[in-house]
Scaffold this active site. Structure first.
Site, mmCIF file in Angstrom:
data_model
loop_
_atom_site.group_PDB
_atom_site.id
_atom_site.type_symbol
_atom_site.label_atom_id
_atom_site.label_comp_id
_atom_site.label_asym_id
_atom_site.label_seq_id
_atom_site.Cartn_x
_atom_site.Cartn_y
_atom_site.Cartn_z
ATOM 1 N N ARG A 1 -10.042 1.215 15.433
ATOM 2 C CA ARG A 1 -9.693 1.980 14.216
ATOM 3 C C ARG A 1 -10.716 1.499 13.400
ATOM 4 O O ARG A 1 -11.672 2.044 13.185
ATOM 5 C CB ARG A 1 -8.326 1.670 13.804
ATOM 6 C CG ARG A 1 -8.244 2.463 12.537
ATOM 7 C CD ARG A 1 -6.611 2.355 12.046
ATOM 8 N NE ARG A 1 -6.264 1.056 11.563
ATOM 9 C CZ ARG A 1 -5.031 0.651 11.418
ATOM 10 N NH1 ARG A 1 -4.067 1.467 11.164
ATOM 11 N NH2 ARG A 1 -4.841 -0.608 10.625
ATOM 12 N N MET B 1 9.072 24.927 -2.040
ATOM 13 C CA MET B 1 8.319 23.783 -2.603
ATOM 14 C C MET B 1 9.310 23.022 -3.262
ATOM 15 O O MET B 1 9.028 21.625 -3.431
ATOM 16 C CB MET B 1 7.269 24.449 -3.620
ATOM 17 C CG MET B 1 6.631 23.524 -4.273
ATOM 18 S SD MET B 1 5.160 24.087 -5.492
ATOM 19 C CE MET B 1 3.907 24.819 -4.476
ATOM 20 N N LYS C 1 0.848 -1.159 -0.091
ATOM 21 C CA LYS C 1 -0.057 -0.038 0.007
ATOM 22 C C LYS C 1 1.060 1.311 0.051
ATOM 23 O O LYS C 1 2.153 1.378 0.034
ATOM 24 C CB LYS C 1 -0.853 0.092 1.100
ATOM 25 C CG LYS C 1 -0.241 -0.116 2.632
ATOM 26 C CD LYS C 1 -1.340 -0.056 3.697
ATOM 27 C CE LYS C 1 -0.169 -0.144 4.930
ATOM 28 N NZ LYS C 1 -1.328 -0.145 6.225
ATOM 29 N N TYR D 1 12.630 32.369 1.907
ATOM 30 C CA TYR D 1 11.374 32.982 2.045
ATOM 31 C C TYR D 1 11.263 33.478 3.603
ATOM 32 O O TYR D 1 11.774 32.707 4.305
ATOM 33 C CB TYR D 1 10.035 32.138 1.750
ATOM 34 C CG TYR D 1 9.979 31.819 0.237
ATOM 35 C CD1 TYR D 1 9.737 33.045 -0.397
ATOM 36 C CD2 TYR D 1 9.822 30.648 -0.230
ATOM 37 C CE1 TYR D 1 9.486 32.840 -2.038
ATOM 38 C CE2 TYR D 1 9.758 30.477 -1.715
ATOM 39 C CZ TYR D 1 9.536 31.608 -2.677
ATOM 40 O OH TYR D 1 9.377 31.477 -3.680
#
Length: 813
Positions: free
Chosen positions: A578, A755, A483, A706
């Site tokens: 769960r 990013m 998965k 940034y």
């Protein structure tokens, strides 16, 4: 050639059935390999995890007619087959190849030691192949099985053999010596590898020296006192060299220049490298060439042209959804056979081979073409692109019936004339001798992506798989979790590997993951952990098996099926809180299933909430007790016996008494230890790398990035690396929290992660633009990286974006 009727005397066996006294041309140990013909001999070996006897029926159907077995068989079921019974199939294989070797009076170089065996073997092949037809081990086939498979390739037309041998316990080398029977030996060094198998370094040295019991000459480094003393004590004819101790050749090194001083005088050699390991390896080669009477100027010329050994075969993402197997640095018949075996384990329907001339085989050209064609046919190749003057001269002898064939006289012409856009959703093996520079073809086939890549070591993944298998009790099945893009590693490639190595089940999180596996020819049963009404039609259409974890889900599935058959897995709530059917739901679930004979329950399972830590063991025990009661209730009332499973990777490692019928292997397959206990056998599979795009010198007081969060307190060098949070490098690594590795030094993140890129401080590091940067890997463990931002390795792996190129590699052949 040896015939089957000779085997009882050679292998100390009993002839159980002889239908046709065929010759023996090939030996096969793995039923998945491609050399399946009536002249092949299959050795059925009983191992810890696999039993070759289980595949005799399958092999007989495919055309194998000669078998060596170590267990009784129903011989009458195979009326056209030959059978030899022996006490040990491995011992029989070794005896057969030792007999074969004794028929050939060919000089052989035997190599052993703790490190450098494969490098020295491959370098000697480069240095000596202009003058000799050489047989050698493919890759590092140096084990009790690998050595006989390698020496079997030795044929009368060869002029030299170069074989390496490795051992892990006493008694092994004497067997390999009979097979290799070297005339000249090289002892590379004595390190710590496999120390656990020997009482002392002295015992290990003595065992390794058994390889040279009948050698005319041994070449070794006298700086290792244990080896040196043993060579002298045993009076082994030898040529020694050393930096420090007295030797036949005293060596001095200054950067990339070495000086050898001996009886023949002083000789200097310039080297294309200066690191100590490479220098030691090449000295062994130089001394061997001097022993073979090569003049120093000729040695110098060849050494300068020595090329790095490609130690791995890489599986890369190509154009138009193709897979590229990059084996573009060496080419011989043995290596081609094994590369085609690797290709056979991949499940894409269309297979293409791009192959250069195979140089210096000693075979007549037409015979060589015939041998290549046999391998191509057995490998299921659909398209064959041949490159080189030998293929061009013999193009009428290149049979193309049923195989699309193109022939080009040179790599340059192939680059110009191949229609690259026609490659679509296929596996392409690119295999060429170095002289053909096939890396240009590989580059043309690769999908163009940025420099960040995750390297997945398939050999280590198989090692981890076998480690977990070795911990299972007899009869326990294994489900592999693929998965979340196989924990970030690439679902299709990992699933192919797992199918090839015969795991019992796969599991994915969502139906669309299972669909992708089916599109890529994965035929194993697949359990889908999270199903929904919207996915039911997809599940049925692709033979996927949903997990049912609630009554609502079960009822909706019943309404959808309308009596169509379906296999499901029932998840029981035992304390994870769960997903799962509550104990109070079981009565209703059983009632529904009794009324739906079209629905079969493949398994019943649950999850342990704290299998990774000892402090939760009592809770785990309570969960197991709840589960067993629920299982017995469902099984008895439905009169079924479905598979039971509750253990994940942590449980396999820590709680073997709860293995039941099946275990679920997830993060452990990737070499991550999810427990607090030490399991040093696990090998990390993934390495995430990027590159330095640019380096700038920042003055004191200037800001970086940034928000201007990065500040230079003094002159500093800042490298911008090609990875950001869109690639999975979390913003949590910002402002010095995260560190990356460049040339074995840690470089902290400066300012905020962007990013697509990140800035790191490389002040004091000898870094250059284009250098590799390790985000995590063997030298910077993923656990350490995860700990730095208070998370777990699962998150680091699965967050790695799919836009990051995955490169899969195995040992090169």
């Amino acid at each position: 050639m040896i015939r089957f009727s000779e085997l009882p005397a050679i292998c100390s066996g009993v002839l159980k059935q002889l239908f046709n006294d065929r010759e023996i041309r090939d030996v096969v140990l793995d039923s998945r390999k491609i050399l399946l013909s009536e002249t092949a001999l299959f050795f059925a070996i009983t191992g810890e995890r696999h039993d070759g006897h289980q595949y005799i029926s399958e092999l007989y159907r495919q055309g194998i007619r000669q078998f060596v077995v170590e267990k009784p068989c129903n011989y009458e079921s195979y009326p056209q087959a030959n059978f030899l019974w022996v006490d040990s199939s491995i011992a029989a294989l070794q005896a057969l190849v030792a007999f074969h070797r004794n028929q050939l009076s060919i000089p052989v170089i035997g190599i052993t030691g703790s490190n450098g065996k494969t490098i020295i073997k491959e370098w000697l092949f480069q240095l000596l192949s202009p003058d000799f037809q050489i047989a050698k081990n493919p890759g590092s086939y140096n084990s009790q099985i690998g050595v006989p498979l390698s020496v079997w390739q030795l044929q009368p037309y060869h002029q030299l053999g170069i074989f390496e041998a490795g051992i892990s316990q006493p008694g092994e080398m004497e067997k390999l010596e009979k097979i290799i029977r070297p005339t000249v030996g090289i002892f590379t060094n004595l390190g710590t590898a496999h120390d656990e198998g020997f009482d002392s370094a002295l015992v290990k040295a003595r065992e390794k020296l058994h390889l040279f019991a009948r050698a005319d000459t041994l070449i070794y480094c006298s700086d290792n006192s244990i080896v040196h003393q043993e060579v002298e004590r045993q009076k082994i004819p030898a040529i020694s060299w050393g930096f420090e101790q007295e030797a036949d050749y005293h060596v001095q090194q200054e950067k990339n220049k070495i000086t050898l001083t001996g009886n023949a005088g002083v000789m200097q050699f310039d080297l294309p490298f200066s690191d100590r390991a490479s220098v030691e390896n090449i000295i062994h080669c130089i001394v061997l060439l001097l022993k073979l009477n090569y003049p120093p100027p000729a040695i110098q010329e060849r050494v300068l042209h020595i090329q790095a050994v490609a130690m791995r075969l890489e599986l890369k993402q190509g154009i138009n959804n193709c897979q590229i197997i990059d084996d573009s640095y060496n080419n011989d018949l043995g290596g081609l056979q094994i590369s085609l075996d690797f290709m056979a384990g991949l499940q894409k329907k269309k297979k293409t081979l791009i192959l250069s001339d195979i140089l210096q085989t000693g075979l007549e050209e037409k015979e060589l073409i015939t041998r290549i064609h046999e391998l191509i046919l057995k490998g299921g190749i659909h398209k064959f692109i041949a490159v080189g003057p030998v293929f061009k001269r013999n193009q009428n002898w290149v049979p193309s019936k049923g195989i699309e064939t193109e022939i080009y006289p040179s790599t340059e012409e192939a680059l110009q004339k191949i229609h690259w856009d026609t490659f679509q959703q296929e596996t392409i093996l690119v295999k060429g001798a170095r002289a053909f520079q096939f890396e240009s073809l590989v580059n043309r086939l690769l999908r163009k992506v940025h420099g960040t890549r995750m390297e997945i070591d398939l050999n280590k993944m198989v090692h981890n798989l076998n480690f977990f298998k070795s911990r299972l009790q007899p009869g326990v099945k294994l489900m592999a979790m693929v998965k979340a893009f196989a924990y970030g590693s690439g679902s299709e490639e990992v699933a192919n590997l797992l199918q090839y190595h015969r795991v019992d089940y796969l599991a994915v999180a969502y139906a669309d993951e299972g669909v992708e596996l089916r599109k890529n020819h994965i035929t194993l049963p697949i359990m889908v952990m999270n199903s929904s009404e919207e996915s039911y039609s997809t599940l049925l259409a692709n033979n996927l098996e949903p997990v049912v974890f609630s009554l609502a889900l079960l009822n909706s599935l019943v309404r959808f099926l309308e009596n169509r058959p379906c296999r499901i897995h029932l998840e029981i709530e035992t304390g994870m809180h769960r997903l799962g059917l509550e104990p109070g739901d079981l009565e209703a679930a059983v009632r529904i299933l009794k009324s739906q004979p079209n629905i079969s329950v493949a398994s019943i399972f649950s999850h342990l909430a704290g299998a990774d830590e000892q402090q939760h063991d009592s809770y785990s025990k309570a969960q197991v007790e709840i589960f067993e009661k629920a299982y017995q209730r469902v099984a008895q009332e439905l009169e079924i016996n479905p598979i039971r499973h509750i253990l994940n990777s942590s449980g396999i490692l820590r709680l073997p008494h709860y293995q039941m019928d099946l275990v679920r292997l997830g993060i452990g397959l990737y070499g991550v230890n999810p427990t607090a206990d030490a399991f040093l056998e696990l090998k990390p599979v993934a390495t995430l790398k990027t590159v330095i795009s640019q380096i700038k010198t920042i003055k004191p007081g200037d800001s970086i990035g940034y928000g201007r969060w990065g500040r230079a307190q003094k002159d500093m060098r800042v490298a911008t690396i090609a990875i950001g949070y869109a690639d999975g490098f979390s913003r949590s690594f910002s402002r010095g929290v995260g560190k990356v590795m460049i040339h074995d030094a840690l470089a902290p993140v400066v300012g905020n992660v962007c990013m697509d890129m990140t800035m790191v401080d490389v002040t004091g590091i000898n870094a250059h633009e284009g250098d590799d940067v390790i985000i995590f890997g063997e030298r910077l463990p993923i656990q350490t990286v995860a700990d730095s931002i208070q998370t777990i390795p699962y998150e680091i792996l699965t967050n790695t974006s799919e836009r990051v190129k995955r490169v899969f590699f195995a040992e090169s052949f």
